[in-house]
Design a protein around this motif. Structure first.
Motif, mmCIF file in Angstrom:
data_model
loop_
_atom_site.group_PDB
_atom_site.id
_atom_site.type_symbol
_atom_site.label_atom_id
_atom_site.label_comp_id
_atom_site.label_asym_id
_atom_site.label_seq_id
_atom_site.Cartn_x
_atom_site.Cartn_y
_atom_site.Cartn_z
ATOM 1 N N ARG A 126 39.346 42.598 49.865
ATOM 2 C CA ARG A 126 40.541 43.290 50.349
ATOM 3 C C ARG A 126 41.184 42.584 51.535
ATOM 4 N NH1 ARG A 126 41.456 48.538 48.642
ATOM 5 N NH2 ARG A 126 43.369 48.188 49.828
ATOM 6 N N GLY A 127 40.641 41.447 51.943
ATOM 7 C CA GLY A 127 41.210 40.711 53.064
ATOM 8 C C GLY A 127 40.987 41.369 54.411
ATOM 9 N N ILE A 128 39.939 42.185 54.527
ATOM 10 C CA ILE A 128 39.641 42.873 55.794
ATOM 11 C C ILE A 128 38.612 42.059 56.566
ATOM 12 C CG2 ILE A 128 38.651 44.948 56.833
ATOM 13 C CD1 ILE A 128 39.702 46.500 54.387
ATOM 14 N N TRP A 129 38.953 41.712 57.800
ATOM 15 C CA TRP A 129 38.011 40.985 58.653
ATOM 16 C C TRP A 129 38.328 41.288 60.124
ATOM 17 C CZ3 TRP A 129 33.518 38.559 58.385
ATOM 18 C CH2 TRP A 129 33.094 37.805 59.484
ATOM 19 N N ARG A 130 37.392 41.885 60.824
ATOM 20 C CA ARG A 130 37.510 42.113 62.252
ATOM 21 C C ARG A 130 36.179 41.758 62.907
ATOM 22 N NH1 ARG A 130 41.670 43.218 60.136
ATOM 23 N NH2 ARG A 130 43.217 44.824 60.663
ATOM 24 N N GLN A 131 36.219 40.996 63.974
ATOM 25 C CA GLN A 131 35.002 40.725 64.745
ATOM 26 C C GLN A 131 35.324 41.018 66.204
ATOM 27 O OE1 GLN A 131 35.081 36.483 63.284
ATOM 28 N NE2 GLN A 131 34.613 36.048 65.434
ATOM 29 N N ILE A 132 34.472 41.826 66.830
ATOM 30 C CA ILE A 132 34.806 42.414 68.127
ATOM 31 C C ILE A 132 33.617 42.295 69.059
ATOM 32 C CG2 ILE A 132 35.395 44.577 69.290
ATOM 33 C CD1 ILE A 132 36.606 45.380 66.480
ATOM 34 N N ALA A 133 33.875 41.899 70.297
ATOM 35 C CA ALA A 133 32.840 41.895 71.327
ATOM 36 C C ALA A 133 32.684 43.307 71.881
ATOM 37 C CB ALA A 133 33.225 40.932 72.456
ATOM 38 N N LEU A 134 31.456 43.789 71.946
ATOM 39 C CA LEU A 134 31.182 45.128 72.449
ATOM 40 C C LEU A 134 30.722 45.048 73.905
ATOM 41 C CD1 LEU A 134 29.243 46.599 69.402
ATOM 42 C CD2 LEU A 134 31.667 46.893 69.969
ATOM 43 N N PRO A 135 31.308 45.834 74.791
ATOM 44 C CA PRO A 135 30.918 45.759 76.200
ATOM 45 C C PRO A 135 29.536 46.325 76.478
ATOM 46 C CG PRO A 135 32.526 47.497 75.861
ATOM 47 C CD PRO A 135 32.425 46.758 74.565
#
Length: 406
Positions: A126-135
């Motif tokens: 589906r073209g979904i990609w998120r990468q996130i730094a968590l505090p």
């Protein structure tokens, strides 16, 4: 990643075109693929993603200092993926394994420099990609479902947890965003080298006045930038570090609403983001405690038609889209029920949903986290009460309350 840069001086004014460019560059940066601290708009976008076909992989992984030594994170990641692979059916295994391999390659390529964990939301088909730094480190987990699994993230979210830090000087100024102890530099502004303008062509009796005017013009531009960046990140406060004359000029050009949310701290303009974060930590905690007290007072003093003061009443107002600010005791935990048809939440199991009259109800392990996700979807603010005295005052009526839109 390096902070965005801009020059503001006698030759570079903060025109409407430059203001618009600042907004666009900030928004563009928030969409860049490397790990970013999560913005409120990102969180709302993730909350609205839903797939009718291939499932979304949501992965939370702690990246504490111990996990970073000798690539120890790999063992934890392998254990997570092995358990998930054993549990899934053959039809889903291929696509989900492909998504997990994408996550692994991203981790091997670069661990986030900021924070103590990472979150991934992936669906290649589906073209979904998120990468996130968590505090903060959230428990390791992989969840497979029709939409991103955000509930662990919502527990670490609240408007007062994000603040804009403005470190100003006449020749260089910096804007940083602090979220739960993690600090990221957003913009760096090159100011006016006043000495270069005060040449012999400027009469001596006018040099002081010219220098002050240049400083005031720069402070006005910086105040406008602060409001733009704060609005994009939806920060609760601006914390300011600046020389006395520049501080006064900066404050004079802030809107009254922002002035009421201004704090002061001391740090070097050349300090690292981590050093600035340490310098501002005490002030942030004081402001959070003050905001919690004011919020509890607002709930207590508001007209009965402007607040909900019971858990079920608050859940009903959420379903109706009436909640402006959802206020929760951060320690509150309870099971509940969710209607699959209309999305309503309930403390106690009804025989049928009183809203849509359907009987398609499912249990919810954490009622607060389900309520937080609903609040996010209807663009309500989220406020956690963590101070013991404030929690005690809040829970005299209910651990989950709300200020209402209408």
């Amino acid at each position: 990643m390096k902070a965005l840069s801009l020059a503001i001086d006698a030759y570079h004014a903060l025109t409407p075109e430059v203001r618009e460019r600042i907004v666009q560059t900030v928004r563009t940066r928030l969409q860049e693929p490397p790990y970013r601290l999560l913005s409120p708009e990102h969180l709302r976008t993730l909350a609205t993603l839903e797939t009718a076909g291939p499932p979304v992989v949501s992965l939370y992984l702690q990246l504490t200092p111990e996990r970073r030594v000798g690539r120890a994170w790999q063992s934890a990641f392998s254990a997570l993926t092995h358990r998930v692979s054993q549990a899934m059916d053959e039809a889903a295994r291929t696509s989900i394994n492909a998504d997990l391999q994408d996550v692994q390659r991203a981790l091997e390529r670069q661990l986030p420099e900021l924070g103590r964990g990472a979150a991934f939301y992936a669906c290649r088909e589906r073209g979904i990609w998120r990468q996130i730094a968590l505090p903060i480190p959230l428990p390791d987990r992989i969840q497979i479902g029709s939409r991103p699994y955000l509930r662990p993230l919502l527990r670490s979210w609240g408007r007062s947890d994000r603040m804009l830090l403005a470190v100003l000087s006449r020749e260089q100024s910096r804007f940083l965003v602090s979220h739960l102890g993690a600090v990221e530099e957003i913009y760096r502004v090159k100011g006016q080298r006043i000495r270069g303008l005060l040449t012999d062509r400027v009469p001596r009796d006018r040099r002081s006045a010219l220098a002050n005017q240049l400083m005031r013009d720069e402070a006005k531009a910086l105040a406008s930038m602060a409001e733009i960046i704060g609005r994009e990140f939806e920060t609760s406060h601006i914390l300011l570090c600046a020389p006395p004359d520049m501080s006064a000029a900066f404050r004079d050009h802030l809107s009254k609403n922002v002035q009421s949310r201004l704090g002061m701290f001391e740090a070097s303009v050349h300090a690292s983001p981590a050093e600035i974060g340490a310098a501002v930590a005490t002030v942030q905690e004081q402001l959070k405690a003050r905001e919690e007290r004011q919020l509890v007072d607002r709930l207590r003093e508001a007209s009965p038609v402007a607040v909900s003061t019971g858990v079920q009443e608050t859940l009903d107002c959420l379903s109706e889209g009436r909640v402006l600010t959802l206020v929760a005791d951060d320690t509150y935990a309870a099971r509940g029920w969710h209607c699959r048809q209309c999305g309503s939440l309930f403390e106690v199991t009804p025989s049928k949903c009183p809203v849509c009259r359907e009987a398609d109800l499912e249990p919810v392990d954490d009622l607060l986290e389900a309520a937080l996700q609903q609040a996010l979807e209807c663009r309500a603010q989220i406020a956690f009460v963590r101070d013991p005295a404030c929690r005690s005052a809040l829970t005299q009526k209910a651990p989950l309350q709300a200020l209402l839109r209408y």
